[in-house]
Write a protein that holds these residues in place. Structure first.
Motif, short mmCIF file in Angstrom:
data_model
loop_
_atom_site.label_atom_id
_atom_site.label_comp_id
_atom_site.label_asym_id
_atom_site.label_seq_id
_atom_site.Cartn_x
_atom_site.Cartn_y
_atom_site.Cartn_z
N TRP A 98 0.80 -1.22 0.00
CA TRP A 98 0.00 0.00 0.00
C TRP A 98 0.83 1.27 0.00
O TRP A 98 0.28 2.37 -0.08
N SER A 99 2.14 1.16 0.08
CA SER A 99 2.99 2.35 0.09
C SER A 99 3.46 2.75 -1.30
O SER A 99 4.21 3.71 -1.45
N PRO A 107 3.19 4.30 -5.20
CA PRO A 107 2.63 5.59 -5.63
C PRO A 107 1.17 5.49 -6.07
O PRO A 107 0.36 6.36 -5.73
N ILE A 108 0.82 4.44 -6.80
CA ILE A 108 -0.56 4.30 -7.28
C ILE A 108 -1.50 3.92 -6.15
O ILE A 108 -2.54 4.55 -5.94
N THR A 109 -1.12 2.87 -5.40
CA THR A 109 -1.97 2.44 -4.29
C THR A 109 -2.04 3.52 -3.22
O THR A 109 -3.08 3.70 -2.57
N GLY A 110 -0.94 4.25 -3.02
CA GLY A 110 -0.95 5.33 -2.04
C GLY A 110 -1.91 6.44 -2.43
O GLY A 110 -2.65 6.98 -1.58
N PHE A 111 -1.93 6.78 -3.72
CA PHE A 111 -2.86 7.81 -4.19
C PHE A 111 -4.31 7.33 -4.04
O PHE A 111 -5.18 8.08 -3.58
N LEU A 112 -4.57 6.08 -4.45
CA LEU A 112 -5.93 5.55 -4.33
C LEU A 112 -6.37 5.47 -2.88
O LEU A 112 -7.55 5.70 -2.56
N LEU A 113 -5.45 5.14 -2.00
CA LEU A 113 -5.77 5.06 -0.57
C LEU A 113 -6.14 6.43 -0.03
O LEU A 113 -7.14 6.57 0.70
N HIS A 126 -2.60 6.30 10.30
CA HIS A 126 -1.78 5.12 10.01
C HIS A 126 -1.29 5.13 8.56
O HIS A 126 -0.11 4.91 8.29
N ALA A 127 -2.22 5.39 7.64
CA ALA A 127 -1.87 5.37 6.22
C ALA A 127 -0.86 6.46 5.87
O ALA A 127 0.09 6.23 5.11
N ILE A 128 -1.07 7.65 6.41
CA ILE A 128 -0.15 8.76 6.11
C ILE A 128 1.21 8.51 6.73
O ILE A 128 2.25 8.84 6.15
N GLY A 129 1.23 7.89 7.90
CA GLY A 129 2.51 7.56 8.53
C GLY A 129 3.32 6.63 7.66
O GLY A 129 4.53 6.82 7.46
N ILE A 130 2.67 5.60 7.12
CA ILE A 130 3.35 4.65 6.24
C ILE A 130 3.87 5.36 4.99
O ILE A 130 5.01 5.16 4.55
N SER A 131 3.03 6.22 4.41
CA SER A 131 3.41 6.92 3.19
C SER A 131 4.58 7.87 3.42
O SER A 131 5.52 7.92 2.61
N MET A 132 4.56 8.61 4.53
CA MET A 132 5.63 9.58 4.80
C MET A 132 6.95 8.88 5.09
O MET A 132 8.02 9.37 4.69
N LEU A 133 6.91 7.74 5.78
CA LEU A 133 8.13 6.99 6.02
C LEU A 133 8.71 6.46 4.71
O LEU A 133 9.93 6.48 4.50
N ALA A 134 7.83 5.98 3.83
CA ALA A 134 8.30 5.49 2.54
C ALA A 134 8.91 6.61 1.70
O ALA A 134 9.94 6.42 1.06
N ASP A 135 8.27 7.79 1.72
CA ASP A 135 8.81 8.93 0.97
C ASP A 135 10.16 9.37 1.50
O ASP A 135 11.00 9.88 0.75
#
Length: 373
Positions: free
Chosen positions: A57-58, A60-66, A110-119
């Motif tokens: 889920w991290s 780019p596509i799945t992150g945007f859809l999430l 939770h979702a934003i935390g995962i995304s920001m760590l990945a970025d």
């Protein structure tokens, strides 16, 4: 009834967005719960499965859809709360409504935390996560458990309500009820077992408890995550309060007339022009079939109008679609979508109050051909 035009009107599009965004979010939570359940084996097993479950889920596509699903589902949920004529409904609907007010803000953190760590290029695996939640920040770990529980309850309630409006979903629902219990239980057991493994490792001399609460490469993005998630939570609370206040003001300013409902030649029921016919029945403690909880999906609340003192509003595109789907007779209306303007309205129920899609029997007020198989 005749084939409607099947135009893609705004209410139909918005309803589809709300359904599919909810299913997308439920898939997100389910994959994380399955990943957590692997803690029953080892933490290493959790990390090995992470790229295919949680880590998926991290992207780019799945992150945007999430992110799009989170925003759209929350906003559409607030709109549904605002326009809802009454908060009186069944227990499952109440649970879904209450959890819906907090589920998206909790999930967003939770979702934003995962995304920001990945970025930030930080690979924060399950070993680091379990160490943080069990050894350094147990309160944060407890919050994550509560978050997943609330999200799961909300998503399961929404899924069951949606599937109950499907004619061929009866057998599937029996299995889903079982999974609704098994998946979170195994996830919690896996989380607990992973925590026990981490505690044992620390006591065995791994000196894990003396590690900093947050690894050095995570300090900066983690601080930013706290700021962003705090803003999301506060902003969401403000939006919920604003919606409730706006709804209260709307109901105060709304002018209504008395409506008298008569169903199947029975006693008169007092309602108002602010309520749908289905809500009017429910306010008079009269059971009426509504497998989709009054969302206009199943058609089981359909009635045949015998007479009305006031002109009735025309059926919306959504109502026409559902009536056509279930093969309702000419002149039928959905009680959950029909809001009389006033006066006395007499109707006949097409389905019995306890009707399910497993039933194939007619009611006393309709002929066999009027009840879809």
């Amino acid at each position: 009834m005749t084939n409607p035009s099947f135009r893609r009107t705004a209410p139909i599009v918005l309803r589809s967005i709300r359904i599919w965004s909810g299913l997308f979010l439920l898939a997100f939570v389910t994959s994380h719960l399955i990943n957590l359940s692997l803690g029953l084996i080892t933490i290493e097993t959790m990390d090995r499965a992470r790229p295919y479950l949680s880590g998926f889920w991290s992207g780019p596509i799945t992150g945007f859809l999430l992110s799009a699903s989170l925003i759209s589902h929350f906003v559409l949920g607030l709109w549904a709360l605002y326009v809802r004529p009454t908060l009186r409904t069944n227990t499952q609907d109440i649970v879904q409504m209450l959890t819906g007010m907090i589920v998206v803000p909790l999930l967003a953190t939770h979702a934003i935390g995962i995304s920001m760590l990945a970025d930030a290029g930080v690979d924060f695996g399950y070993a680091d996560t379990i160490r943080l939640f069990w050894l350094q920040a147990p309160a944060l770990g407890l919050m994550q458990v509560v978050m997943l529980s609330v999200v799961w309850v909300h998503g399961s309630a929404g899924l069951f309500t949606w599937l109950r409006s499907k004619e061929n979903a009866g057998r599937l629902l029996n299995w889903l009820y079982l999974l609704a219990v098994i998946v979170p239980v195994f996830a919690l057991l896996g989380y607990a077992e992973a925590g026990r493994e981490m505690l044992i490792a620390g006591q065995a001399g791994a000196n894990l408890a003396s590690n900093p609460a947050i690894p050095e490469d995570v300090v900066v993005p983690f601080a930013q995550i706290k700021q962003v998630t705090r803003a999301i939570i506060y902003g969401s609370i403000i939006l919920v309060v604003f919606t409730l206040v706006a709804r209260f003001i709307r109901l105060i300013l709304q002018k209504t007339q008395e409506v008298i409902l008569v169903r199947n030649g029975g006693q008169e029921m007092i309602s108002t022009s602010a309520l749908s016919m289905l809500s009017g029945f429910q306010h008079n403690d009269q059971l009426h079939a509504n497998l989709c909880a009054g969302r206009g999906r199943c058609g089981t609340c359909a009635v045949r109008v015998i007479r009305s003192e006031f002109p009735l509003p025309l059926a919306s595109e959504l109502e026409q679609r559902t009536l056509y789907k279930v093969g309702a007779p000419e002149g039928a209306r959905l009680a959950c979508q029909l809001t009389p303007a006033g006066g006395k309205v007499e109707v006949q129920a097409i389905y019995p109050a306890d009707y399910t899609f497993e039933d194939a029997r007619p009611t006393e007020t309709a002929t066999p051909s009027e009840v879809p198989a």
